[in-house]
Design an enzyme around this catalytic site. Structure first.
Site: not given
Length: 213
Positions: A103, A107, A203, A206
């Site tokens: 990603r 944006t 995340d 992670d």
């Protein structure tokens, strides 16, 4: 698009443990595998099967086996890899492909950087694995990619989703004219200004594998 949110105490229990910031990576990986096994039970409800004769130690009977071509399981790299073992535990004869998407943090748009899939997916059922449905862009892009290769039935399995992600994903896939089902363990409150699910679990990549250098 059909949305299925699992309502089961074991699903909620494991999701609660995943949310806890004190849960270490080995435990987090194990919990993800267990949770995905529960999710895959619901996700494979429409898997294609063929009648088959079988002989038990007592008598002959009729059963079912997975149809050919075999289902294709597609984890979205890298976090989707943490879901693969849980899915394959339920459907070990399925084939596996990979799509790498990242990603753009400015944006929030998805970009494909790698793929390992059959060129022709005609008449294939595909099961896409992605832990977090945040903006919906990566998952929607992957589904479109598979449909363009010929896949005619898509089921996506996610651990958590934001309402904004579900709605955006719905818009991205509604024009594809291919049955698409979204199976998730929970719908959270919202996305924050950074595009992360709140309250979420952080995340997922992670927490599964540690921070990248």
């Amino acid at each position: 698009m059909e949305l299925r949110v699992l309502d089961h105490p074991l699903v909620t229990h494991k999701l609660t443990l995943l949310r806890d910031k004190k849960t270490d990576s080995p435990t987090f990986r194990h919990l993800v595998e267990e949770l995905v096994t529960l999710l895959s039970y619901e996700a494979t409800r429409e898997v294609r099967v063929t009648p088959v004769d079988v002989e038990t130690p007592v008598a002959k009977t009729r059963g079912l086996e997975l149809s050919n071509p075999k289902p294709l399981v597609v984890p979205i790299l890298r976090a989707g890899l943490g879901m693969l073992e849980g899915m394959m535990r339920m459907m070990p004869t399925a084939e596996v492909g990979f799509v790498g998407m990242v990603r753009n943090e400015e944006t929030f748009e998805p970009m494909t950087y790698a793929e390992r899939l059959p060129q022709d997916l005609s008449a294939r059922q595909c099961y896409v694995l992605d832990p977090m449905l945040a903006t919906g862009g990566s998952l929607g892009g992957c589904v479109e990619f598979l449909v363009n290769r010929g896949a005619d039935h898509i089921t996506c399995i996610c651990i958590l989703a934001a309402p904004e992600g579900i709605e955006n994903f719905r818009k991205l896939v509604e024009h594809l004219e291919v049955p698409c089902t979204l199976v998730i363990a929970g719908v959270d409150e919202k996305l924050n200004e950074h595009g992360y699910i709140v309250p979420g679990l952080g995340d997922a990549g992670d927490r599964l594998y540690g921070l990248a250098d």
